[in-house]
Design a protein around this motif. Structure first.
Motif, PDB file in Angstrom:
ATOM      1  N   VAL A  25      -8.997 -28.079  -1.297  1.00  0.00           N
ATOM      2  CA  VAL A  25      -8.437 -26.784  -1.664  1.00  0.00           C
ATOM      3  C   VAL A  25      -7.399 -26.391  -0.618  1.00  0.00           C
ATOM      4  CG1 VAL A  25      -8.911 -24.324  -2.059  1.00  0.00           C
ATOM      5  CG2 VAL A  25     -10.554 -26.052  -2.809  1.00  0.00           C
ATOM      6  N   VAL A  26      -6.224 -25.993  -1.089  1.00  0.00           N
ATOM      7  CA  VAL A  26      -5.135 -25.566  -0.210  1.00  0.00           C
ATOM      8  C   VAL A  26      -4.870 -24.088  -0.468  1.00  0.00           C
ATOM      9  CG1 VAL A  26      -2.728 -25.909   0.452  1.00  0.00           C
ATOM     10  CG2 VAL A  26      -4.097 -27.867  -0.324  1.00  0.00           C
ATOM     11  N   THR A  27      -4.915 -23.298   0.585  1.00  0.00           N
ATOM     12  CA  THR A  27      -4.611 -21.868   0.475  1.00  0.00           C
ATOM     13  C   THR A  27      -3.422 -21.566   1.382  1.00  0.00           C
ATOM     14  OG1 THR A  27      -6.949 -21.356   0.101  1.00  0.00           O
ATOM     15  CG2 THR A  27      -5.501 -19.524   0.699  1.00  0.00           C
ATOM     16  N   LEU A  28      -2.370 -21.032   0.785  1.00  0.00           N
ATOM     17  CA  LEU A  28      -1.158 -20.718   1.538  1.00  0.00           C
ATOM     18  C   LEU A  28      -0.891 -19.217   1.473  1.00  0.00           C
ATOM     19  CD1 LEU A  28       2.166 -22.641   1.649  1.00  0.00           C
ATOM     20  CD2 LEU A  28       2.214 -20.227   1.004  1.00  0.00           C
ATOM     21  N   ASP A  29      -0.754 -18.601   2.630  1.00  0.00           N
ATOM     22  CA  ASP A  29      -0.415 -17.177   2.726  1.00  0.00           C
ATOM     23  C   ASP A  29       0.990 -17.049   3.286  1.00  0.00           C
ATOM     24  OD1 ASP A  29      -2.821 -16.117   1.768  1.00  0.00           O
ATOM     25  OD2 ASP A  29      -3.760 -16.272   3.741  1.00  0.00           O
ATOM     26  N   TYR A  30       1.811 -16.263   2.606  1.00  0.00           N
ATOM     27  CA  TYR A  30       3.188 -16.061   3.054  1.00  0.00           C
ATOM     28  C   TYR A  30       3.517 -14.574   2.918  1.00  0.00           C
ATOM     29  CZ  TYR A  30       8.277 -16.685   3.420  1.00  0.00           C
ATOM     30  OH  TYR A  30       9.596 -16.600   3.805  1.00  0.00           O
ATOM     31  N   ASN A  31       3.794 -13.933   4.042  1.00  0.00           N
ATOM     32  CA  ASN A  31       4.027 -12.491   4.057  1.00  0.00           C
ATOM     33  C   ASN A  31       5.377 -12.160   4.677  1.00  0.00           C
ATOM     34  OD1 ASN A  31       1.343 -12.465   3.213  1.00  0.00           O
ATOM     35  ND2 ASN A  31       0.576 -12.171   5.284  1.00  0.00           N
ATOM     36  N   GLY A  32       5.974 -11.069   4.204  1.00  0.00           N
ATOM     37  CA  GLY A  32       7.250 -10.636   4.745  1.00  0.00           C
ATOM     38  C   GLY A  32       7.316  -9.132   4.881  1.00  0.00           C
ATOM     39  N   ALA A  33       8.014  -8.655   5.926  1.00  0.00           N
ATOM     40  CA  ALA A  33       8.187  -7.215   6.148  1.00  0.00           C
ATOM     41  C   ALA A  33       9.535  -6.985   6.808  1.00  0.00           C
ATOM     42  CB  ALA A  33       7.060  -6.672   7.018  1.00  0.00           C
ATOM     43  N   ALA A  34      10.082  -5.794   6.603  1.00  0.00           N
ATOM     44  CA  ALA A  34      11.381  -5.444   7.183  1.00  0.00           C
ATOM     45  C   ALA A  34      11.201  -4.311   8.180  1.00  0.00           C
ATOM     46  CB  ALA A  34      12.345  -5.034   6.072  1.00  0.00           C
ATOM     47  N   TYR A  35      11.963  -4.371   9.282  1.00  0.00           N
ATOM     48  CA  TYR A  35      11.870  -3.364  10.330  1.00  0.00           C
ATOM     49  C   TYR A  35      13.259  -2.808  10.666  1.00  0.00           C
ATOM     50  CZ  TYR A  35       7.131  -5.118  11.172  1.00  0.00           C
ATOM     51  OH  TYR A  35       5.826  -5.495  11.029  1.00  0.00           O
ATOM     52  N   GLU A  36      13.230  -1.631  11.253  1.00  0.00           N
ATOM     53  CA  GLU A  36      14.432  -1.006  11.809  1.00  0.00           C
ATOM     54  C   GLU A  36      15.550  -0.864  10.779  1.00  0.00           C
ATOM     55  OE1 GLU A  36      15.233  -3.640  15.025  1.00  0.00           O
ATOM     56  OE2 GLU A  36      13.670  -2.809  16.294  1.00  0.00           O
ATOM     57  N   GLY A  37      15.162  -0.450   9.583  1.00  0.00           N
ATOM     58  CA  GLY A  37      16.169  -0.168   8.567  1.00  0.00           C
ATOM     59  C   GLY A  37      16.627  -1.352   7.746  1.00  0.00           C
ATOM     60  N   ALA A  38      16.069  -2.523   7.970  1.00  0.00           N
ATOM     61  CA  ALA A  38      16.452  -3.698   7.178  1.00  0.00           C
ATOM     62  C   ALA A  38      15.940  -3.548   5.748  1.00  0.00           C
ATOM     63  CB  ALA A  38      15.888  -4.961   7.814  1.00  0.00           C
ATOM     64  N   GLY A  48      -0.969 -29.281  -7.958  1.00  0.00           N
ATOM     65  CA  GLY A  48      -2.281 -29.920  -7.966  1.00  0.00           C
ATOM     66  C   GLY A  48      -2.958 -29.841  -9.318  1.00  0.00           C
ATOM     67  N   ASP A  49      -4.284 -29.885  -9.301  1.00  0.00           N
ATOM     68  CA  ASP A  49      -5.070 -29.823 -10.537  1.00  0.00           C
ATOM     69  C   ASP A  49      -5.266 -28.387 -11.018  1.00  0.00           C
ATOM     70  OD1 ASP A  49      -5.661 -32.684 -10.661  1.00  0.00           O
ATOM     71  OD2 ASP A  49      -6.869 -32.330  -8.883  1.00  0.00           O
ATOM     72  N   GLN A  50      -5.232 -27.448 -10.095  1.00  0.00           N
ATOM     73  CA  GLN A  50      -5.346 -26.029 -10.407  1.00  0.00           C
ATOM     74  C   GLN A  50      -4.482 -25.247  -9.441  1.00  0.00           C
ATOM     75  OE1 GLN A  50      -9.862 -26.067 -10.113  1.00  0.00           O
ATOM     76  NE2 GLN A  50      -9.632 -24.558 -11.741  1.00  0.00           N
ATOM     77  N   GLY A  51      -3.892 -24.157  -9.918  1.00  0.00           N
ATOM     78  CA  GLY A  51      -3.081 -23.337  -9.037  1.00  0.00           C
ATOM     79  C   GLY A  51      -3.034 -21.894  -9.498  1.00  0.00           C
ATOM     80  N   THR A  52      -3.119 -20.970  -8.552  1.00  0.00           N
ATOM     81  CA  THR A  52      -3.054 -19.544  -8.850  1.00  0.00           C
ATOM     82  C   THR A  52      -2.224 -18.841  -7.784  1.00  0.00           C
ATOM     83  OG1 THR A  52      -5.223 -19.496  -9.932  1.00  0.00           O
ATOM     84  CG2 THR A  52      -4.379 -17.392  -9.133  1.00  0.00           C
ATOM     85  N   SER A  53      -1.377 -17.925  -8.224  1.00  0.00           N
ATOM     86  CA  SER A  53      -0.604 -17.120  -7.275  1.00  0.00           C
ATOM     87  C   SER A  53      -1.116 -15.682  -7.334  1.00  0.00           C
ATOM     88  CB  SER A  53       0.885 -17.154  -7.608  1.00  0.00           C
ATOM     89  OG  SER A  53       1.139 -16.508  -8.843  1.00  0.00           O
ATOM     90  N   TYR A  77     -12.277 -23.055  -4.666  1.00  0.00           N
ATOM     91  CA  TYR A  77     -11.000 -22.590  -5.229  1.00  0.00           C
ATOM     92  C   TYR A  77     -11.174 -21.202  -5.851  1.00  0.00           C
ATOM     93  CZ  TYR A  77      -7.304 -22.261  -8.794  1.00  0.00           C
ATOM     94  OH  TYR A  77      -6.280 -21.808  -9.614  1.00  0.00           O
ATOM     95  N   THR A  78     -12.211 -21.045  -6.640  1.00  0.00           N
ATOM     96  CA  THR A  78     -12.483 -19.756  -7.293  1.00  0.00           C
ATOM     97  C   THR A  78     -12.749 -18.672  -6.254  1.00  0.00           C
ATOM     98  OG1 THR A  78     -13.395 -20.861  -9.247  1.00  0.00           O
ATOM     99  CG2 THR A  78     -13.983 -18.549  -8.923  1.00  0.00           C
ATOM    100  N   LYS A  79     -13.511 -19.006  -5.219  1.00  0.00           N
ATOM    101  CA  LYS A  79     -13.815 -18.040  -4.166  1.00  0.00           C
ATOM    102  C   LYS A  79     -12.543 -17.581  -3.449  1.00  0.00           C
ATOM    103  CE  LYS A  79     -18.512 -19.659  -3.089  1.00  0.00           C
ATOM    104  NZ  LYS A  79     -19.379 -20.288  -2.050  1.00  0.00           N
ATOM    105  N   GLN A  80     -11.635 -18.506  -3.181  1.00  0.00           N
ATOM    106  CA  GLN A  80     -10.407 -18.172  -2.489  1.00  0.00           C
ATOM    107  C   GLN A  80      -9.515 -17.259  -3.337  1.00  0.00           C
ATOM    108  OE1 GLN A  80     -11.309 -18.867   0.628  1.00  0.00           O
ATOM    109  NE2 GLN A  80      -9.279 -19.627   1.060  1.00  0.00           N
ATOM    110  N   VAL A  81      -9.466 -17.537  -4.627  1.00  0.00           N
ATOM    111  CA  VAL A  81      -8.671 -16.687  -5.525  1.00  0.00           C
ATOM    112  C   VAL A  81      -9.256 -15.276  -5.561  1.00  0.00           C
ATOM    113  CG1 VAL A  81      -7.983 -16.287  -7.928  1.00  0.00           C
ATOM    114  CG2 VAL A  81      -7.862 -18.599  -6.961  1.00  0.00           C
ATOM    115  N   GLU A  82     -10.570 -15.190  -5.685  1.00  0.00           N
ATOM    116  CA  GLU A  82     -11.220 -13.882  -5.738  1.00  0.00           C
ATOM    117  C   GLU A  82     -11.056 -13.129  -4.423  1.00  0.00           C
ATOM    118  OE1 GLU A  82     -12.431 -12.449  -8.456  1.00  0.00           O
ATOM    119  OE2 GLU A  82     -11.651 -14.243  -9.447  1.00  0.00           O
TER     120      GLU A  82
END
Length: 253
Positions: free
Chosen positions: A200-213, A171-176, A146-151
């Motif tokens: 350990v659960v690691t969730l990646d969520y990314n967003g981007a805008a294109y073409e003037g959005a 869960g028992d521990q959580g970091t954003s 968990y610590t390694k993933q956060v780092e």
């Protein structure tokens, strides 16, 4: 000279006698100890010594398996986080040990004509840890991961305006960990790392805008990521409460 040499020899010989006698005395005492009294003393001394302490038993891992990573969140959640996903069923990664490591990802481009397009990418990673005498208990090993993933999230190359904080209720521990990456367009990234017992659960969520959005709402991305992470953590507990169908005997063909 001959007399002096003889005398010196006698002196050295006499000087060596106490040493020999001392050793002999020890041998003699040891010999006496082999008798009845010595045997009793030996047995008494031996029985009086504390026995070796048994090695500590490591706790059993709370979770023995992982959920199907592509079913760890609801279909409705995928519709919300990744509109127009290429494959709503997700793409699972290959693993030689799905009971210990599993992941799934989704991506999609939501086009809105002249208003531009919104791109979203979601990935969920699971890692499960067992107790091992040489490495420690299952929970301890999960805490280390968990610590390694956060780092690792905090060390993302090119990250700008990075902010990491505790994410309670997951869960028992959580970091954003949230940050932006400047490439061809502004991309906003959110990583949630959570630990539930030995998983350990690691969730990646990314967003981007294109073409003037318009640029993605970073606060909304974080809110949605936390909601999905809670579902993923809950899926771990649910998977371990269900009977393991994979190990059930199969009918003969």
């Amino acid at each position: 000279m001959h007399r002096s040499a003889s005398r010196l020899t006698r002196v050295l010989a006499c000087a060596a006698v106490p040493v020999i006698l001392t050793v002999a005395g020890c041998s003699s005492d040891s010999g006496k100890g082999s008798g009845s009294d010595g045997g009793k003393k030996s047995e008494s001394s031996s029985s009086g010594q504390p026995s070796a302490k048994p090695s500590a038993t490591l706790e059993k891992a709370a979770y023995a398996t992982l959920p199907d990573p592509c079913k760890a969140v609801q279909t409705a959640t995928i519709d919300t986080l990744v509109p127009e996903a290429k494959d709503k069923n997700g793409t699972a990664s290959k693993s030689n040990d799905l009971a210990s490591r599993a992941s799934c990802s989704w991506n999609g481009l939501d086009e809105d004509g002249l208003k531009g397009s919104q791109y979203r990418w979601l990935a969920i990673y699971f890692s499960r840890h067992d107790s091992q005498a040489s490495l420690g208990s299952a929970n301890k090993r999960a805490e280390e991961q968990y610590t390694k993933q956060v780092e690792a999230a905090k060390a993302t190359e090119g990250a700008q305006n990075l902010k990491a904080e505790e994410a309670g209720g997951i869960g028992d521990q959580g970091t954003s960990v949230v940050y932006s990456v400047k490439k061809d367009v502004d991309s906003f990234n959110t990583t949630i790392v959570a630990r539930t017992q030995n998983v350990v659960v690691t969730l990646d969520y990314n967003g981007a805008a294109y073409e003037g959005a318009g640029a993605p709402d970073q606060a909304k991305l974080l809110q949605d990521a936390i909601a999905a992470a809670k579902e993923a953590v809950a899926s771990v507990d649910a998977a371990n409460k269900q009977p393991d169908q994979a190990q059930s005997p199969q009918p003969a063909q």
